[in-house]
Design a protein around this motif. Structure first.
Motif, PDB file in Angstrom:
ATOM      1  N   SER A  59       0.730   4.098  -3.116  1.00 18.77           N
ATOM      2  CA  SER A  59      -0.098   5.246  -2.757  1.00 18.77           C
ATOM      3  C   SER A  59       0.707   6.202  -1.889  1.00 18.77           C
ATOM      4  O   SER A  59       1.878   5.972  -1.590  1.00 18.77           O
ATOM      5  CB  SER A  59      -1.358   4.783  -2.012  1.00 18.77           C
ATOM      6  OG  SER A  59      -1.012   4.262  -0.735  1.00 18.77           O
ATOM      7  N   ARG A  60       0.061   7.277  -1.474  1.00 15.30           N
ATOM      8  CA  ARG A  60       0.696   8.264  -0.618  1.00 15.30           C
ATOM      9  C   ARG A  60       0.563   7.919   0.866  1.00 15.30           C
ATOM     10  O   ARG A  60       0.964   8.672   1.728  1.00 15.30           O
ATOM     11  CB  ARG A  60       0.070   9.635  -0.855  1.00 15.30           C
ATOM     12  CG  ARG A  60       0.301  10.169  -2.268  1.00 15.30           C
ATOM     13  CD  ARG A  60      -0.333  11.543  -2.411  1.00 15.30           C
ATOM     14  NE  ARG A  60      -0.115  12.100  -3.742  1.00 15.30           N
ATOM     15  CZ  ARG A  60      -0.567  13.289  -4.136  1.00 15.30           C
ATOM     16  NH1 ARG A  60      -1.287  14.028  -3.274  1.00 15.30           N
ATOM     17  NH2 ARG A  60      -0.335  13.710  -5.357  1.00 15.30           N
ATOM     18  N   TRP A  61      -0.046   6.790   1.110  1.00 15.32           N
ATOM     19  CA  TRP A  61      -0.258   6.399   2.505  1.00 15.32           C
ATOM     20  C   TRP A  61       1.068   6.198   3.221  1.00 15.32           C
ATOM     21  O   TRP A  61       2.019   5.643   2.671  1.00 15.32           O
ATOM     22  CB  TRP A  61      -1.065   5.097   2.551  1.00 15.32           C
ATOM     23  CG  TRP A  61      -1.250   4.553   3.956  1.00 15.32           C
ATOM     24  CD1 TRP A  61      -2.135   4.951   4.881  1.00 15.32           C
ATOM     25  CD2 TRP A  61      -0.490   3.488   4.551  1.00 15.32           C
ATOM     26  NE1 TRP A  61      -2.004   4.214   6.042  1.00 15.32           N
ATOM     27  CE2 TRP A  61      -0.997   3.311   5.861  1.00 15.32           C
ATOM     28  CE3 TRP A  61       0.564   2.683   4.121  1.00 15.32           C
ATOM     29  CZ2 TRP A  61      -0.496   2.356   6.733  1.00 15.32           C
ATOM     30  CZ3 TRP A  61       1.069   1.735   4.985  1.00 15.32           C
ATOM     31  CH2 TRP A  61       0.541   1.570   6.279  1.00 15.32           C
ATOM     32  N   GLU A  62       1.122   6.667   4.472  1.00 15.85           N
ATOM     33  CA  GLU A  62       2.289   6.494   5.309  1.00 15.85           C
ATOM     34  C   GLU A  62       1.913   5.733   6.575  1.00 15.85           C
ATOM     35  O   GLU A  62       0.896   6.035   7.192  1.00 15.85           O
ATOM     36  CB  GLU A  62       2.890   7.852   5.702  1.00 15.85           C
ATOM     37  CG  GLU A  62       3.538   8.597   4.553  1.00 15.85           C
ATOM     38  CD  GLU A  62       4.795   7.883   4.051  1.00 15.85           C
ATOM     39  OE1 GLU A  62       5.440   7.181   4.864  1.00 15.85           O
ATOM     40  OE2 GLU A  62       5.122   8.031   2.855  1.00 15.85           O
ATOM     41  N   ARG A  83       0.825  -1.198   0.000  1.00 17.35           N
ATOM     42  CA  ARG A  83       0.000   0.000   0.000  1.00 17.35           C
ATOM     43  C   ARG A  83       0.869   1.261   0.000  1.00 17.35           C
ATOM     44  O   ARG A  83       0.581   2.232  -0.697  1.00 17.35           O
ATOM     45  CB  ARG A  83      -0.919  -0.017   1.218  1.00 17.35           C
ATOM     46  CG  ARG A  83      -1.836   1.206   1.311  1.00 17.35           C
ATOM     47  CD  ARG A  83      -2.667   1.175   2.587  1.00 17.35           C
ATOM     48  NE  ARG A  83      -3.497   2.357   2.706  1.00 17.35           N
ATOM     49  CZ  ARG A  83      -4.211   2.685   3.776  1.00 17.35           C
ATOM     50  NH1 ARG A  83      -4.205   1.862   4.835  1.00 17.35           N
ATOM     51  NH2 ARG A  83      -4.935   3.778   3.798  1.00 17.35           N
ATOM     52  N   LYS A  84       1.938   1.231   0.773  1.00 23.13           N
ATOM     53  CA  LYS A  84       2.832   2.377   0.838  1.00 23.13           C
ATOM     54  C   LYS A  84       3.513   2.610  -0.507  1.00 23.13           C
ATOM     55  O   LYS A  84       3.746   3.749  -0.933  1.00 23.13           O
ATOM     56  CB  LYS A  84       3.883   2.154   1.921  1.00 23.13           C
ATOM     57  CG  LYS A  84       4.843   3.329   2.150  1.00 23.13           C
ATOM     58  CD  LYS A  84       5.778   3.031   3.302  1.00 23.13           C
ATOM     59  CE  LYS A  84       6.662   4.226   3.610  1.00 23.13           C
ATOM     60  NZ  LYS A  84       7.546   4.587   2.480  1.00 23.13           N
TER      61      LYS A  84
END
Length: 978
Positions: A589-592, A585-586
């Motif tokens: 995407s921009r997810w941290e 996911r990281k």
């Protein structure tokens, strides 16, 4: 206002979705129930239509009275010579005789009978495979000849039976080895659930079923120009008194009568659970809307300021509820299709395989499911909507404005409360006792009476007084329905249903007053129970999760991080998979990921748990409403568990009190009657000193069919009974004309020693017996029926007697050597098993465990609904306390402490619901047990502990999302939030 309402829903997607879940699950249960039962009904209809294919008329035996399915006796058979007389009639084109059996066991390669739970094991004759009466078609092989058998394709596939091999078959005697001549199926391709099918030629079937020279049915085809009704009239002229004839269509309907009754029961049974889920969901919806409306006080005030009327404000709330109800109901409707498939698999898993010809989606299913979901949503939203109209325009400029009072405050009084409650009680009582033209009318009037009664209880000036009145009326209805004699089944169920709903309503309302005390009491329990669970989970979940995240994104040397990552993966590979998904996911995407993350601890934090406990007490009504949803589910689960514990304790007590032998012989499935040859074979085993058999069936006594039994003299040595009149000698001295009865039956019919009893058997023979004994059965019942005679008298009237139980006494008692001797003696009867007393108890109870598992799974639906109710409440309270949480974070509260605070509040709420539900469930069970003579009360200690743990887990799971959401709030933005 409609556009405003829809925009409001779209701006609150999360809250709307969580509220809708309750309706989705309830409607899915209703939809799934109808799809399941309609599918079963269609499958059975097609099967019975196939079976009667080509039959203009069917001749069968006629019992002197209606027999129950699986009672142990069957209708009289027909003389085979009747077939020739039928064929000689001028209207008959073709006629074929057949015999059948519902206890024809196929034996697998492992030497064990092929069974699937309670599904029947059907044996039948195939006089002519090419006949128009034959509903089967060949898949492989040829129609069976002498000493051959045809097997259905499902059984053949499951057991790897092949054409040409020999298999064991046990019917009314010892097992025989027959050659498999064919694999068959119904012509329509349908299966009959978990049943096994075994077909033989007519002479072989007659020999196996001990019906040589006899027939069970004669199928008749009329000549082309002869109507079925005319054929029936012609056949009736030659039939003996023990025979009857019906058209093929009438016989198919008669065949399906038992299954139709079962399907109706199953439908009502499952719909009850859908109703429970919707009832619990109504609490969730009303509570969620009440919280939301309280949070939108300034919004409604602004609408009022710019000219919106009370009707428009209420209309906007109703529109929101209508949209949620329609969307949720549509989703639930189609989710019901998946649920129906799941229910088929659930029944299959517990050995209760049902026929299925494909899912049936009737228009009635759509109408009922949608109407139920939408109506429940609208009803649950009406009161919160009325509250929204009470917001004054001035609240738009006030900080922290709240809704002033309740909608009913202006009309509350002792007089209005008493009058409305009284009217509701009168309407409800009339609805139940007057018994209108049909059950639907009675049910609708009972619902109206219930609504008026609930409204009346809400109109009392004191909430506590209204709750007490509701509880008193509820328990009064329960006591009346359970203990007043002469009530019909429908009336009893309506009294109990209304009573339980009133009790739930009353307890839910009175709980508001108890929340401060209950919350304070539960706070330390919640803290230390969570600590205990965290200690158990810490090495396997919490620690590995932290190690894997530290190894992936934490600071420090690469070697240290790699070691942590490897250690976490070794401790729990499943968590490793979750972290790998987070990696993916990281990457895309921009997810941290959330880091830095504090090292996980398990020691309770007193400051956060104290604040969490205070939050639970802050709004008692909200906490009570949230806990009430879980209370209902756990009350019903506890009720079932307590009844089950009572059944088990009663049965064990009865067996220990009655059974003085060493072994019992039953069928492999523990409840089917078995051939008497099995007991005779067991009696030849070395060391057997006494054997007592219990035959079972139905007879007609005093004009009513009753469960009757027969015993042989050996019963005196293996069973010890408590006699009110007579003694143990009665068991061995019944003779040709003696009988004994239980004391309740004797009281009902004014019987005493020497009283005459006329017993009519299924063949129409009426015999006179004299009462030689009256016994007092233990609380858990006995293996004997209302009337018991000697086996000699029984066997002279029942062509194929069967034993339900055989009890043995052996030299040395229960030993390995004696068990081996009995197993060897029963080698030719694979469907019969010998077991010690304790094994016999365990096996008889095992069937109850399967039923309990189904009940627990179905009741779990209401618990799941309540779980989402807790989630929804916590999410809404997080929104409500955004500024408060921001202030706590600003003065030093960590994210972990915020999560613990929310979690503690959630667990307290769940434990309050568990406490109330368990206590209420035990009280309701005690009432039922007091009514049922054959049950004793037994506290389900283990189950209650499991339920408490489950409630804690529900609280922990419900807190995960709201706690993470609260912990992620930015302190500065939270402080500025309005």
């Amino acid at each position: 206002m409609t556009r405003f309402a829809i925009r409001g829903l779209l701006s609150r997607k999360l809250r709307t979705a969580l509220t809708a879940v309750a309706i989705v699950l309830g409607v899915a249960m209703i939809s799934g129930t109808y799809v399941l039962t309609d599918s079963i009904d269609q499958a059975f209809d097609r099967i019975f239509t196939d079976i009667r294919k080509g039959s203009s008329a069917v001749i069968s035996g006629k019992s002197a009275f209606d027999l129950s399915e699986g009672s142990g006796v069957t209708e009289p058979t027909l003389d085979e010579e009747l077939l020739g007389d039928v064929r000689a009639l001028p209207s008959v084109a073709e006629a074929e005789g057949s015999v059948d059996s519902d206890a024809t066991q196929l034996i697998g390669d492992d030497g064990k009978v092929v069974v699937s739970g309670g599904a029947p094991n059907l044996g039948f004759s195939i006089a002519d495979g090419d006949s128009g009466f034959n509903p089967l078609t060949l898949i492989e092989g040829d129609w069976p000849g002498p000493n051959e058998v045809a097997i259905d394709k499902e059984t053949a596939a499951a057991e790897n039976f092949e054409v040409g091999e020999t298999v064991g078959v046990q019917a009314e005697g010892a097992v025989e080895r027959l050659r498999v001549s064919a694999i068959v199926q119904f012509s329509s391709g349908l299966t009959i659930g978990g049943a096994t099918l075994a077909g033989f030629d007519l002479p072989t079937a007659q020999r196996l079923f001990k019906k040589v020279g006899r027939l069970d049915e004669i199928a008749v085809a009329a000549k082309p120009d002869v109507p079925d009704a005319e054929l029936v009239r012609e056949l009736e002229r030659i039939l003996p008194r023990t025979a009857q004839v019906k058209t093929g269509g009438e016989q198919a309907q008669a065949d399906s009568a038992e299954t139709s009754e079962f399907i109706s029961f199953l439908q009502a049974f499952l719909l009850a659970f859908g109703g429970i889920a919707l009832f619990v969901g109504s609490f969730v919806i009303a509570n969620s809307l009440s919280i939301t409306i309280a949070q939108r006080t300034r919004e409604f005030a602004t609408l009022r300021t710019i000219g919106a009327t009370n009707r428009q404000v209420l209309g906007s709330i109703i529109v929101e509820a209508l949209v949620v109800g329609v969307v949720a109901s549509v989703v639930g409707l189609f989710l019901g299709l998946l649920l129906a498939k799941g229910l088929f698999q659930l029944f299959d898993a517990v050995g209760f395989t049902l026929p299925n010809s494909g899912l049936v989606f009737e228009p009635r299913t759509i109408l009922v499911a949608l109407a139920a979901g939408v109506l429940v949503t609208l009803l649950a939203s009406f009161y919160p909507g009325v509250r929204a109209t009470m917001v004054p325009p001035i609240a738009a400029v006030r900080e922290g404005a709240t809704i002033p009072g309740e909608p009913l405050d202006g009309v509350k009084s002792m007089l209005t409360g008493a009058l409305t409650t009284g009217v509701g009680v009168i309407v409800g009582v009339l609805a139940i006792t007057a018994t209108p033209g049909n059950t639907l009318v009675s049910s609708l009037l009972a619902v109206l009476g219930l609504i008026l009664t609930l409204l009346g209880c809400a109109l009392f000036p004191s909430r506590t007084l209204g709750a007490i009145v509701a509880c008193a009326l509820g328990f009064g209805a329960l006591v009346y329905g359970l203990f007043v004699p002469g009530l019909g089944t429908t009336s009893v169920l309506l009294w109990m249903g209304v009573g339980v709903l009133l009790v739930f309503f009353g307890v839910a309302r009175v709980t508001t007053r108890l929340i401060p005390s209950l919350s304070a009491f539960m706070s330390p329990i919640a803290r230390w129970s969570v600590f205990g669970l965290l200690v158990l989970f810490w090495p396997f979940f919490t620690l590995p999760y932290w190690l894997l995240r530290y190894g992936s994104w934490g600071p420090g040397p690469a070697g240290k991080r790699a070691l942590a990552f490897v250690g976490g993966g070794l401790l729990n590979p499943l968590i490793l998979a979750i972290v790998l998904v987070m990696w993916l996911r990281k990457a895309v995407s921009r997810w941290e990921p959330e880091w830095p993350a504090e090292f996980p601890g398990v020691i309770p934090d007193r400051s956060t748990t104290r604040i969490g406990g205070e939050n639970a007490r802050r709004n008692p009504q909200r906490t009570a409403s949230t806990a009430a949803a879980l209370m209902i589910g756990l009350a019903l689960v506890t009720l079932v568990a307590t009844l089950a514990a009572g059944i088990i304790a009663s049965f064990e007590g009865s067996v220990n009190e009655l059974f003085t032998g060493d072994y019992a012989i039953t069928a492999e499935n523990n409840f089917s009657p078995i051939p008497i040859d099995a007991a005779q074979a067991a009696g030849t085993a070395l060391g057997v000193t006494a054997i007592g058999n219990v035959r079972t069936g139905e007879t007609l006594v005093f004009g009513k069919p009753v469960f009757s039994t027969a015993v042989d003299p050996g019963m005196q040595q293996v069973i010890s009974m408590k006699w009110k009149e007579g003694s143990q000698e009665v068991l061995s001295s019944l003779g040709a004309g003696g009988a004994f009865v239980d004391d309740a039956y004797a009281d009902d019919h004014d019987l005493q020693l020497g009283s005459p009893i006329e017993v009519t058997f299924p063949n129409g023979s009426a015999r006179a017996f004299v009462v030689k004994g009256i016994f007092d059965p233990p609380t858990g019942g006995s293996p004997f029926g209302n009337v018991t005679v000697a086996v000699a008298a029984w066997d002279s009237e029942i062509p194929q007697p069967r034993n339900i139980f055989s009890f043995l006494k052996m030299e040395g008692g229960a030993t390995d050597a004696n068990q081996a001797a009995l197993d060897a003696a029963l080698a030719d009867f694979p469907n019969a098993k010998a077991q010690t007393r304790q094994k016999f108890i365990d096996n008889q109870i095992s069937g109850l465990s399967s039923v309990l598992n189904i009940l627990y799974v179905l009741l779990a639906l209401s618990v799941i609904v309540s779980l989402f109710g807790i989630v929804n409440t916590l999410v809404l309270t997080v929104f409500e306390r955004t500024r408060e949480i921001g202030m706590l974070r600003a003065i030093g509260m960590t994210r972990r402490q915020v999560r613990r605070m929310i979690r503690h509040e959630s667990v307290i709420t769940a434990l309050i619901g568990a406490l109330l539900g368990i206590v209420l469930g035990i009280v309701l069970a005690a009432l039922l047990i007091a009514r049922v003579d054959f049950l004793v009360f037994s506290f389900p200690t283990t189950q209650v502990i499991v339920f408490v743990i489950a409630a804690i887990v529900v609280g922990l799971i419900a807190a995960i999302f709201p706690a993470r959401r609260a912990a992620k709030l930015d302190p500065l933005r939270a402080i500025a939030y309005e």
